[in-house]
Design a protein around this motif. Sequence first.
Motif, PDB file in Angstrom:
ATOM      1  N   ALA A 213       5.601 -16.053  18.661  1.00  0.00           N
ATOM      2  CA  ALA A 213       6.906 -15.595  18.338  1.00  0.00           C
ATOM      3  C   ALA A 213       7.715 -16.605  17.501  1.00  0.00           C
ATOM      4  N   THR A 214       7.301 -17.762  17.598  1.00  0.00           N
ATOM      5  CA  THR A 214       8.085 -19.014  16.834  1.00  0.00           C
ATOM      6  C   THR A 214       7.689 -18.895  15.314  1.00  0.00           C
ATOM      7  N   ARG A 215       6.325 -18.797  15.218  1.00  0.00           N
ATOM      8  CA  ARG A 215       5.561 -18.616  14.087  1.00  0.00           C
ATOM      9  C   ARG A 215       6.434 -17.569  13.157  1.00  0.00           C
ATOM     10  N   ASN A 216       6.431 -16.368  13.773  1.00  0.00           N
ATOM     11  CA  ASN A 216       6.870 -15.155  13.061  1.00  0.00           C
ATOM     12  C   ASN A 216       8.379 -15.147  12.711  1.00  0.00           C
ATOM     13  N   ALA A 217       9.038 -16.015  13.919  1.00  0.00           N
ATOM     14  CA  ALA A 217      10.504 -16.269  13.316  1.00  0.00           C
ATOM     15  C   ALA A 217      10.727 -17.129  12.194  1.00  0.00           C
ATOM     16  N   LEU A 218       9.977 -18.047  11.980  1.00  0.00           N
ATOM     17  CA  LEU A 218       9.851 -18.884  10.877  1.00  0.00           C
ATOM     18  C   LEU A 218       9.566 -18.053   9.655  1.00  0.00           C
ATOM     19  N   LEU A 219       8.317 -17.594   9.678  1.00  0.00           N
ATOM     20  CA  LEU A 219       7.953 -16.636   8.378  1.00  0.00           C
ATOM     21  C   LEU A 219       9.076 -15.586   8.337  1.00  0.00           C
ATOM     22  N   LYS A 220       9.857 -15.025   9.039  1.00  0.00           N
ATOM     23  CA  LYS A 220      10.745 -13.791   8.882  1.00  0.00           C
ATOM     24  C   LYS A 220      12.108 -14.515   8.001  1.00  0.00           C
ATOM     25  N   ARG A 221      12.320 -15.921   8.311  1.00  0.00           N
ATOM     26  CA  ARG A 221      13.292 -16.597   7.538  1.00  0.00           C
ATOM     27  C   ARG A 221      12.994 -16.914   6.063  1.00  0.00           C
ATOM     28  N   LEU A 222      11.510 -17.137   5.776  1.00  0.00           N
ATOM     29  CA  LEU A 222      11.115 -17.710   4.629  1.00  0.00           C
ATOM     30  C   LEU A 222      10.632 -16.534   3.874  1.00  0.00           C
ATOM     31  N   ALA A 223      10.183 -15.315   4.330  1.00  0.00           N
ATOM     32  CA  ALA A 223       9.968 -14.123   3.549  1.00  0.00           C
ATOM     33  C   ALA A 223      10.984 -13.521   2.438  1.00  0.00           C
ATOM     34  N   PRO A 224      12.126 -13.590   2.594  1.00  0.00           N
ATOM     35  CA  PRO A 224      13.111 -13.094   1.773  1.00  0.00           C
ATOM     36  C   PRO A 224      12.878 -14.025   0.452  1.00  0.00           C
ATOM     37  N   MET A 225      12.492 -15.118   0.364  1.00  0.00           N
ATOM     38  CA  MET A 225      12.345 -16.139  -0.766  1.00  0.00           C
ATOM     39  C   MET A 225      11.118 -15.743  -1.599  1.00  0.00           C
ATOM     40  N   TYR A 226      10.308 -14.963  -1.319  1.00  0.00           N
ATOM     41  CA  TYR A 226       9.078 -14.349  -2.138  1.00  0.00           C
ATOM     42  C   TYR A 226       9.589 -14.254  -3.397  1.00  0.00           C
ATOM     43  N   SER A 227      10.657 -13.413  -3.703  1.00  0.00           N
ATOM     44  CA  SER A 227      10.989 -13.265  -5.035  1.00  0.00           C
ATOM     45  C   SER A 227      11.472 -14.172  -5.933  1.00  0.00           C
TER      46      SER A 227
END
Length: 151
Positions: free
Chosen positions: A132-146
């Motif tokens: 859950a913690t890994r996914n929470a961080l990835l969720k915050r980083l994902a919008p930076m993809y573009s």
Amino acid sequence: MSRLWITMMALTFVLLSSGCADKSVQPAPLQADTTSLYQALGNDAGVSAIIDGLLKRISTDTRIVHHFDATDIALFRERLIEHICWVADGDCEYHGESMEKTHQGLNITQADFDALVGHLIASMKEQHIPLATRNALLKRLAPMYSDITYH
């Protein structure tokens, strides 16, 4: 006796008996989890260990290591720790450039991005960071993809 009548009698019993319950006994209020994502990642020591594991994996990955040929790894490490701390609501200030400016001219592909994310996940697993913690961080980083890819 019909099945409907038995069901109605059981329902009536439940409703009547609940009216006799002691109203002075209240369930304990739910307490909000006040742990920040940064704390869940292990604060500075945890984030530093995650980044060190990530850098180790990048250094041996022939698919993406070339993107770091001209990079001051010590400075990159410092900025990445700051960035993760900032993204995860730690008490940090990020001193680096924007993601788009930092990655300009690197032509990072989706495959490159996915490889790095895979290494980040492996590093978090190595530090025993819960899913859950890994996914929470990835969720915050994902919008930076573009901001990171295809520049």
